[in-house]
Design a protein around this motif. Structure first.
Motif, PDB file in Angstrom:
ATOM      1  N   TRP B 224       0.856  -1.210   0.000  1.00  0.00           N
ATOM      2  CA  TRP B 224       0.000   0.000   0.000  1.00  0.00           C
ATOM      3  C   TRP B 224       0.874   1.236   0.000  1.00  0.00           C
ATOM      4  CZ3 TRP B 224      -4.761  -0.648  -1.372  1.00  0.00           C
ATOM      5  CH2 TRP B 224      -5.498  -1.759  -0.958  1.00  0.00           C
ATOM      6  N   ALA B 225       1.943   1.199   0.836  1.00  0.00           N
ATOM      7  CA  ALA B 225       2.828   2.367   0.943  1.00  0.00           C
ATOM      8  C   ALA B 225       3.545   2.635  -0.377  1.00  0.00           C
ATOM      9  CB  ALA B 225       3.840   2.152   2.067  1.00  0.00           C
ATOM     10  N   LYS B 226       3.674   1.584  -1.209  1.00  0.00           N
ATOM     11  CA  LYS B 226       4.315   1.776  -2.517  1.00  0.00           C
ATOM     12  C   LYS B 226       3.356   2.401  -3.522  1.00  0.00           C
ATOM     13  CE  LYS B 226       6.010  -2.367  -3.477  1.00  0.00           C
ATOM     14  NZ  LYS B 226       6.839  -3.395  -4.135  1.00  0.00           N
ATOM     15  N   GLY B 227       2.088   2.522  -3.137  1.00  0.00           N
ATOM     16  CA  GLY B 227       1.106   3.158  -4.021  1.00  0.00           C
ATOM     17  C   GLY B 227       0.598   2.246  -5.121  1.00  0.00           C
ATOM     18  N   LEU B 228       0.614   0.930  -4.891  1.00  0.00           N
ATOM     19  CA  LEU B 228       0.112   0.010  -5.906  1.00  0.00           C
ATOM     20  C   LEU B 228      -1.415   0.053  -5.952  1.00  0.00           C
ATOM     21  CD1 LEU B 228       2.344  -3.106  -5.197  1.00  0.00           C
ATOM     22  CD2 LEU B 228       2.792  -1.199  -6.727  1.00  0.00           C
ATOM     23  N   SER B 229      -1.982  -0.435  -7.061  1.00  0.00           N
ATOM     24  CA  SER B 229      -3.439  -0.443  -7.189  1.00  0.00           C
ATOM     25  C   SER B 229      -4.033  -1.536  -6.306  1.00  0.00           C
ATOM     26  CB  SER B 229      -3.832  -0.694  -8.635  1.00  0.00           C
ATOM     27  OG  SER B 229      -3.438  -1.992  -9.013  1.00  0.00           O
ATOM     28  N   ARG B 232      -3.805  -5.019  -7.864  1.00  0.00           N
ATOM     29  CA  ARG B 232      -2.491  -5.660  -7.827  1.00  0.00           C
ATOM     30  C   ARG B 232      -2.211  -6.191  -6.417  1.00  0.00           C
ATOM     31  NH1 ARG B 232       1.713  -6.892 -11.154  1.00  0.00           N
ATOM     32  NH2 ARG B 232       3.527  -7.371  -9.909  1.00  0.00           N
TER      33      ARG B 232
END
Lengths: 248, 325
Positions: B224-229, B232
């Motif tokens: 989540w912190a990586k900003g993934l959808s 994914r």
């Protein structure tokens, strides 16, 4: 065009990057709300480094996670604001927030043994981050950037390492990879939540030096949560968290 | 990987060996084959001679080696009732059961994965709550009751679906398949749904529980912190980790499903191994029982070996340990 951009950047240097104001985070538990942070406030200029120091349970991690609005359930931001370039992250839509998380603000977690997904290769976990934030990004270019960042955190033979899984790396190596992931999109701010606590003492200094060095060379802002003051180099602003509040 | 495969195959052989010992023991203790073959109007002397000729007076280990030697060649003796080699009878009945198990596994996979994942990522949605309470009911109702209720509703009352048999079959190289005709599918629908009625709710709950645990983990938070959808994170990051325990349980449950076919096949008069097994028990047809035991044992071993290999493909830790040794 480039000169105009440079001008804007030069102006921006003095501007506030992040402004946390009266942040109150609560956890909705069965017996009523528990306050995790009670009015945390601090400012961060572009490229500034802030050390957030405090004993365990003071609310450092919660503050860190609340900046990118990623507090685990049942926690929530009760009041206050987190302004990033003037936009309030606390009230931002999920879709907009996703373009900032991992792109303009990266986070480094406490325990590198738990942070990487065990069933995906390092390469996959790096490339997906780049592709999530840039629709034009192709796999080959993302791979190139991933390799470049792995070299920056001193991972030997990164081409081979990219195909490997997290369990093939030691704790220190994993934290380097996580730092590399945080650097992928050249963020403006890195939040590092006690990045060395889970490592052994000799590795701790190495990782800390690497992190500070990278911050300096890349000109990134950083918020570093620590339980002790032991940073030896660089210019730091220090904020002490005690009893769920900040003070300078 | 190759070392891992070889190790698993050796383990499979050990298990099959143990099954053969049990099969042999059943054969030795259930009924007297000479009695079965000759009837009662034979003198004791003749019986003795006959026993000698058949090798029944040899020590048990000599008999076991002979049994094993024949079993390896596919000879498990003749069925008393069918008057034919038991292996032939088994192979003739196997397609019906395997198709039934295949279709109900398909139902379980097609429904449990999306429903389990959905109820994990939307735990407070009314559909999730409905699934959770509904699955308790599903697990609690025995297969034969589900089967009889289905026959009552869909065959007796509504008259939509046939209540027994396999329908129109197509023969392809010794395998009579009901999956190539519409009639065959109409016939297999109720038995396979009845058979999956226990496994489906179990797997929905299993997938949900595993997925919810994975979603709480640090690496999902990091994703989540990586900003993934969302997609994914749910279907690549979380689901792949959810799969590991589900695959293990799935392998074991597939064997249990084969065992449950006995009930389902009896209710639906499905001419498969389960139905044959019930008849063989009633007729104390010991060679057929031994052949059934051996066949199901081998199927279980083969399925579990395949499942372990799939597990090795999903879990990188196992793959590497196999390659390095």
């Amino acid at each position: 065009m480039s000169s105009i951009l440079n001008c804007i950047r030069a102006d921006d240097v003095m501007a506030t990057l992040l402004e946390v104001k009266d942040l109150v985070v609560k956890f909705a538990l069965r017996g009523g709300d528990v306050t995790a942070t009670n009015g945390v406030s601090f400012d961060l200029a572009r490229g500034e480094r802030l050390g957030l120091v405090g004993e365990s349970g003071a609310g450092k991690s919660v503050t860190g996670f609340s900046i990118i609005n990623l507090i685990s359930q049942p926690g929530y931001i009760a009041s206050g604001s987190v302004n990033f370039h003037g936009e309030n992250l606390a009230t931002m839509s999920a879709a907009r927030l996703r373009t900032i998380r991992g792109n303009r603000i990266s986070m480094i977690f406490q325990d590198p043994m738990m942070t990487l997904n065990p069933v995906l290769t390092i390469g996959t976990q790096m490339i997906e981050t780049l592709m999530a934030h840039n629709l034009q990004m192709c796999k080959e270019r993302a791979r190139g950037i991933a390799l470049e960042k792995l070299r920056k955190v001193h991972i030997p033979s990164p081409e081979r390492r990219l195909e490997q899984y997290p369990h093939e790396f030691s704790g220190g190596m994993r934290q380097r990879i996580i730092i590399a992931i945080a650097l992928l999109t050249d963020p403006e701010l890195i939040i590092a939540d006690e990045p060395t606590t889970a490592l052994d003492v000799t590795i701790q200094a190495e990782i800390m030096d690497l992190l500070i060095e990278l911050c300096e060379t890349e000109g990134m802002g950083m918020i570093l949560m620590l339980d002790t003051c032991r940073c030896r180099s660089g210019n730091w602003t220090l904020a002490v968290m005690y009893l769920r509040r900040t003070g300078y | 990987m190759i070392a891992f495969v070889i190790r698993r195959i050796i383990q499979a052989f050990i298990v099959i060996f143990i099954i053969s010992v049990i099969g042999f023991a059943v054969k030795q203790s259930v009924g007297d084959p000479v009695r079965e073959m000759t009837g009662i109007s034979v003198s004791a002397e003749e019986l003795q001679e006959f026993r000698e000729k058949l090798g029944l007076n040899d020590p048990w280990y000599v008999q076991y080696v002979r049994f094993l030697g024949k079993a390896v060649q596919g000879d498990l003796g003749n069925s008393f009732f069918y008057k034919r080699p038991a292996t032939d009878v088994i192979l003739e009945k196997a397609p019906a059961t395997l198709e039934l198990v295949f279709v109900s596994s398909l139902i379980v996979i097609l429904f449990s994965v999306p429903l389990g994942v959905f109820s994990a990522i939307r735990p407070n949605h009314f559909l999730s709550r409905f699934l959770m309470s509904g699955s308790i009911v599903g697990v609690s109702i025995p297969v034969f009751l589900t089967a009889i209720m289905m026959i009552y509703v869909f065959s007796v009352k509504l008259g939509w679906l046939p209540s027994f048999g396999r329908g129109e079959l197509v023969m392809i190289g010794g395998w009579d398949s009901g999956l190539l005709t519409v009639d065959g599918w109409l016939h297999i629908l109720m038995p396979s749904v009845a058979l999956s009625s226990i496994m489906l709710p179990l797997f929905i709950r299993l997938i949900r529980a595993e997925m919810m645990e994975v979603l709480e983990s640090e690496y999902i938070k990091f994703a989540w912190a990586k900003g993934l959808s969302n997609r994914r994170i749910w279907f690549v990051h979380a689901f792949k980790n959810t799969l590991l325990p589900v695959i293990t349980v799935g392998g074991v449950q597939l064997g249990v499903t084969i065992a449950f076919t006995i009930l389902t096949e009896t209710v639906f008069q499905w001419q498969g191994l389960g139905f044959m097994f019930m008849e063989a028990v009633e007729r104390s047809d010991s060679p057929l029982l031994v052949a059934y035991l051996m066949f199901v044992g081998i199927v279980m071993v083969v399925v579990n070996t395949i499942v372990d290999l799939i597990y090795g493909l999903v879990n990188p830790t196992i793959r590497i340990s196999g390659a390095s040794s």
